[in-house]
Design a protein around this motif. Structure first.
Motif, PDB file in Angstrom:
ATOM      1  N   ILE A 290       7.097   6.760 197.379  1.00  0.00           N
ATOM      2  CA  ILE A 290       7.941   5.842 196.616  1.00  0.00           C
ATOM      3  C   ILE A 290       7.428   4.425 196.827  1.00  0.00           C
ATOM      4  O   ILE A 290       7.204   3.997 197.966  1.00  0.00           O
ATOM      5  CB  ILE A 290       9.416   5.958 197.039  1.00  0.00           C
ATOM      6  N   TYR A 291       7.258   3.719 195.728  1.00  0.00           N
ATOM      7  CA  TYR A 291       6.740   2.354 195.785  1.00  0.00           C
ATOM      8  C   TYR A 291       7.539   1.470 194.819  1.00  0.00           C
ATOM      9  O   TYR A 291       7.156   1.265 193.675  1.00  0.00           O
ATOM     10  CB  TYR A 291       5.256   2.323 195.434  1.00  0.00           C
ATOM     11  N   PRO A 292       8.700   0.953 195.255  1.00  0.00           N
ATOM     12  CA  PRO A 292       9.437   0.003 194.418  1.00  0.00           C
ATOM     13  C   PRO A 292       8.946  -1.425 194.669  1.00  0.00           C
ATOM     14  O   PRO A 292       8.539  -1.782 195.776  1.00  0.00           O
ATOM     15  CB  PRO A 292      10.882   0.181 194.882  1.00  0.00           C
ATOM     16  N   VAL A 321       8.271  -2.174 198.870  1.00  0.00           N
ATOM     17  CA  VAL A 321       8.325  -1.199 199.959  1.00  0.00           C
ATOM     18  C   VAL A 321       7.552   0.021 199.503  1.00  0.00           C
ATOM     19  O   VAL A 321       7.743   0.496 198.375  1.00  0.00           O
ATOM     20  CB  VAL A 321       9.774  -0.812 200.316  1.00  0.00           C
ATOM     21  N   GLU A 322       6.679   0.540 200.354  1.00  0.00           N
ATOM     22  CA  GLU A 322       5.957   1.781 200.057  1.00  0.00           C
ATOM     23  C   GLU A 322       6.165   2.744 201.216  1.00  0.00           C
ATOM     24  O   GLU A 322       5.930   2.392 202.378  1.00  0.00           O
ATOM     25  CB  GLU A 322       4.467   1.521 199.846  1.00  0.00           C
ATOM     26  N   THR A 323       6.601   3.951 200.899  1.00  0.00           N
ATOM     27  CA  THR A 323       6.921   4.894 201.956  1.00  0.00           C
ATOM     28  C   THR A 323       6.717   6.322 201.457  1.00  0.00           C
ATOM     29  O   THR A 323       6.735   6.583 200.255  1.00  0.00           O
ATOM     30  CB  THR A 323       8.384   4.713 202.418  1.00  0.00           C
ATOM     31  N   TYR A 324       6.517   7.228 202.412  1.00  0.00           N
ATOM     32  CA  TYR A 324       6.432   8.664 202.169  1.00  0.00           C
ATOM     33  C   TYR A 324       7.605   9.309 202.885  1.00  0.00           C
ATOM     34  O   TYR A 324       7.822   9.062 204.082  1.00  0.00           O
ATOM     35  CB  TYR A 324       5.112   9.241 202.695  1.00  0.00           C
ATOM     36  N   LEU A 325       8.357  10.138 202.187  1.00  0.00           N
ATOM     37  CA  LEU A 325       9.522  10.740 202.807  1.00  0.00           C
ATOM     38  C   LEU A 325       9.805  12.102 202.193  1.00  0.00           C
ATOM     39  O   LEU A 325       9.389  12.389 201.070  1.00  0.00           O
ATOM     40  CB  LEU A 325      10.746   9.837 202.664  1.00  0.00           C
ATOM     41  N   ARG A 326      10.512  12.912 202.956  1.00  0.00           N
ATOM     42  CA  ARG A 326      10.958  14.224 202.500  1.00  0.00           C
ATOM     43  C   ARG A 326      12.475  14.166 202.341  1.00  0.00           C
ATOM     44  O   ARG A 326      13.188  13.765 203.262  1.00  0.00           O
ATOM     45  CB  ARG A 326      10.568  15.316 203.494  1.00  0.00           C
ATOM     46  N   MET A 327      12.952  14.580 201.180  1.00  0.00           N
ATOM     47  CA  MET A 327      14.372  14.474 200.885  1.00  0.00           C
ATOM     48  C   MET A 327      14.901  15.808 200.374  1.00  0.00           C
ATOM     49  O   MET A 327      14.174  16.599 199.754  1.00  0.00           O
ATOM     50  CB  MET A 327      14.616  13.383 199.829  1.00  0.00           C
ATOM     51  N   ARG A 328      16.174  16.034 200.650  1.00  0.00           N
ATOM     52  CA  ARG A 328      16.854  17.219 200.158  1.00  0.00           C
ATOM     53  C   ARG A 328      17.462  16.950 198.780  1.00  0.00           C
ATOM     54  O   ARG A 328      17.570  15.812 198.343  1.00  0.00           O
ATOM     55  CB  ARG A 328      17.953  17.661 201.132  1.00  0.00           C
ATOM     56  N   ASN A 329      17.876  18.025 198.136  1.00  0.00           N
ATOM     57  CA  ASN A 329      18.494  17.886 196.826  1.00  0.00           C
ATOM     58  C   ASN A 329      19.792  17.105 196.934  1.00  0.00           C
ATOM     59  O   ASN A 329      20.615  17.336 197.825  1.00  0.00           O
ATOM     60  CB  ASN A 329      18.755  19.274 196.235  1.00  0.00           C
ATOM     61  N   ARG A 330      19.982  16.147 196.034  1.00  0.00           N
ATOM     62  CA  ARG A 330      21.166  15.295 195.955  1.00  0.00           C
ATOM     63  C   ARG A 330      21.332  14.419 197.194  1.00  0.00           C
ATOM     64  O   ARG A 330      22.439  14.009 197.528  1.00  0.00           O
ATOM     65  CB  ARG A 330      22.425  16.112 195.704  1.00  0.00           C
ATOM     66  N   GLN A 331      20.275  14.152 197.872  1.00  0.00           N
ATOM     67  CA  GLN A 331      20.338  13.247 199.024  1.00  0.00           C
ATOM     68  C   GLN A 331      20.125  11.813 198.554  1.00  0.00           C
ATOM     69  O   GLN A 331      19.381  11.546 197.615  1.00  0.00           O
ATOM     70  CB  GLN A 331      19.263  13.626 200.056  1.00  0.00           C
ATOM     71  N   VAL A 332      20.791  10.890 199.244  1.00  0.00           N
ATOM     72  CA  VAL A 332      20.702   9.468 198.922  1.00  0.00           C
ATOM     73  C   VAL A 332      20.008   8.755 200.072  1.00  0.00           C
ATOM     74  O   VAL A 332      20.336   8.989 201.248  1.00  0.00           O
ATOM     75  CB  VAL A 332      22.097   8.856 198.680  1.00  0.00           C
TER      76      VAL A 332
END
Length: 474
Positions: A290-292, A321-332
């Motif tokens: 993600i890179y906003p 901000v640039e980051t790599y992350l693992r997220m679950r479904n419907r996670q905020v």
């Protein structure tokens, strides 16, 4: 006659403000505050309330995306087997959910014997030649590989809150006679031109052969801004998606060719952009890059080209901000860290006169600015299954706008964003700081204060008894 009276009243107001403030301090002398564990816990609860409001805002998890019957089922892939006369067959296959180039890499690693594979990138077609008894096995393999994969729906909300206030002040006093000329003049530091608006005036208490002139300018500035953006994007695996909202601003550039100077104009986009790239999508989790980024024009600087050519060039502030992350479904997830607080003070002081207690503030030209920027990104992940990919997706613009407004209000009313002070409060603080020994007193008080677990205590003096030191440490 009224002008000298106005000057006298301003000086009297300065002294009266300080005197009233000083009396109030002496009357209400600070006493040591002993915070109980209940007070500390209440303070922590107040901090958690901001996070709780943010979490509650996303608890309303309506079933997204909404499903409607697809107008028609997904068509079968183009797959044709051509029989040969020498015991071999040719399979022509056009994948639907990937490219022939990517699929050929996987198939080429599993083919055996005399099987051969080639591709036509222009038509996205695979051509595979194999014995008749093996061709159906390769056909089943290609059909098993050509299946739709989940996609990711990103609900992004960008909240940027800007707070700024400033003050510009300068004073000029001059006396001139037939045989003398003396003046005490200050200007606003860092300004090419002096402020022409605000509180000020030009007084001439003495006129004639001997004259006296007093010029005074005082200008306060303030700005509050709140930028809200709510882009939504739907992306597939290993694809980069960008959403950009903003405007293109012109930027002038000077190019010199021999003795000829040419000025060209280019355009650069400023605003809010979001770049997302999922590298792995499963049924219940996804890995994202993600890179906003948020950019805006802060000011214009003049650049010289040649002897007489000057043109403005915008100064663009970029926060990202640039980051790599693992997220679950419907996670905020909330990404911040782009908090910027900048305070500047520039002064021009008249020698000797500016050192006078209280009145010396009038002989000090000041340029004060205070700017606070809080930028936060909120991302909510929806993993869209292959069955949902073929259906319609609907969004509620009213709900999206309401959530963005609520987010902006929560950030704007947090302690990270200060409140604007009145003119009397700012002037009283200036007068209080100009008292004899005020700055040294503040420095000494700062050194005596120790913050431990939210309790404000004083460091024990060197001559204090041992038991008092232990009690203070507690």
């Amino acid at each position: 006659m009224l002008r000298p009276i106005a000057v006298f009243c301003a000086a009297a107001l300065t002294v009266s403000v300080y005197a009233a403030d000083n009396q109030e301090v002496e009357k209400d002398a600070p006493v040591p505050v002993n915070r109980t564990p209940e007070d500390v816990e209440r303070g922590r609860a107040n901090v958690r309330s901001v996070i709780g409001e943010l979490q509650r805002l996303f608890e309303d998890d309506a079933p997204l995306p909404q499903l409607i019957p697809a107008p028609k089922p997904i068509e079968a892939p183009y797959c044709t087997v051509v029989k040969g006369g020498d015991g071999r067959s040719t399979l022509v296959f056009r994948p639907r959910f990937t490219t022939a180039k990517e699929m050929s890499k996987s198939v080429d690693s599993v083919i055996t014997g005399s099987a051969l594979i080639d591709r036509l990138d222009e038509q996205n077609v695979l051509v595979l030649s194999a014995p008749d008894n093996e061709i159906n096995g390769y056909k089943d393999l290609l059909l098993a590989m050509d299946v739709p994969s989940p996609q990711v729906l990103i609900e992004a909300k960008v909240v940027e809150v800007l707070f700024s206030e400033g003050m510009q002040r300068n004073l000029s006093i001059s006396m001139q006679g037939s045989k003398y000329s003396v003046d005490a003049t200050t200007e606003v530091p860092g300004q090419s031109s002096q402020p022409t608006n605000g509180l000020g005036g030009n007084f001439k208490p003495i006129t004639g052969s001997n004259n006296m002139n007093i010029a005074f300018r005082w200008l306060l500035t303030a700005q509050d801004a709140k930028v809200l953006s709510s882009p939504n994007i739907l992306i597939s695996r290993n694809e980069i998606s960008r959403i950009v909202t903003g405007e293109d601003i012109p930027i002038q550039e000077a190019n010199s060719t021999g003795n000829t100077l040419q000025i060209s104009t280019t355009f650069k986009n400023v605003g809010v952009s979001l770049e997302v790239e999922p590298s792995m999508i499963n049924r219940d989790n996804v890995t994202l890059r993600i890179y906003p980024k948020v950019s805006n024009v802060t000011r214009y600087e003049y650049v010289s080209a040649g002897d007489e050519t000057r043109y403005p060039v915008p100064v663009i502030a970029v926060r990202s901000v640039e980051t790599y992350l693992r997220m679950r479904n419907r996670q905020v997830v909330m990404m911040g860290g782009l908090y910027n607080s900048r305070k500047t003070l520039q002064e021009q002081r008249v020698p000797f006169l500016s050192d006078m207690p209280w009145i010396g503030e009038l002989f000090t030209g000041k340029n004060v600015s205070n700017e606070v920027t809080q930028l936060i990104f909120f991302l909510k992940i929806h993993i869209i299954s292959p069955e949902q990919v073929a259906s319609g997706l609907f969004y509620n613009p009213d709900q999206t706008a309401a959530q963005s407004e609520d987010l902006g209000s929560i950030i704007e009313n947090s302690d990270a964003i200060p409140l604007h002070r009145t003119s009397v409060e700012k002037f009283a603080e200036e007068v209080r700081r100009s008292a004899p020994g005020a700055k040294q007193k503040m420095r000494d008080e700062f050194r005596e204060v120790v913050i431990l677990d939210g309790n404000k205590t004083s460091t024990p003096a060197a001559s204090a008894p041992a038991d008092a030191s232990k009690e203070a440490a507690k």
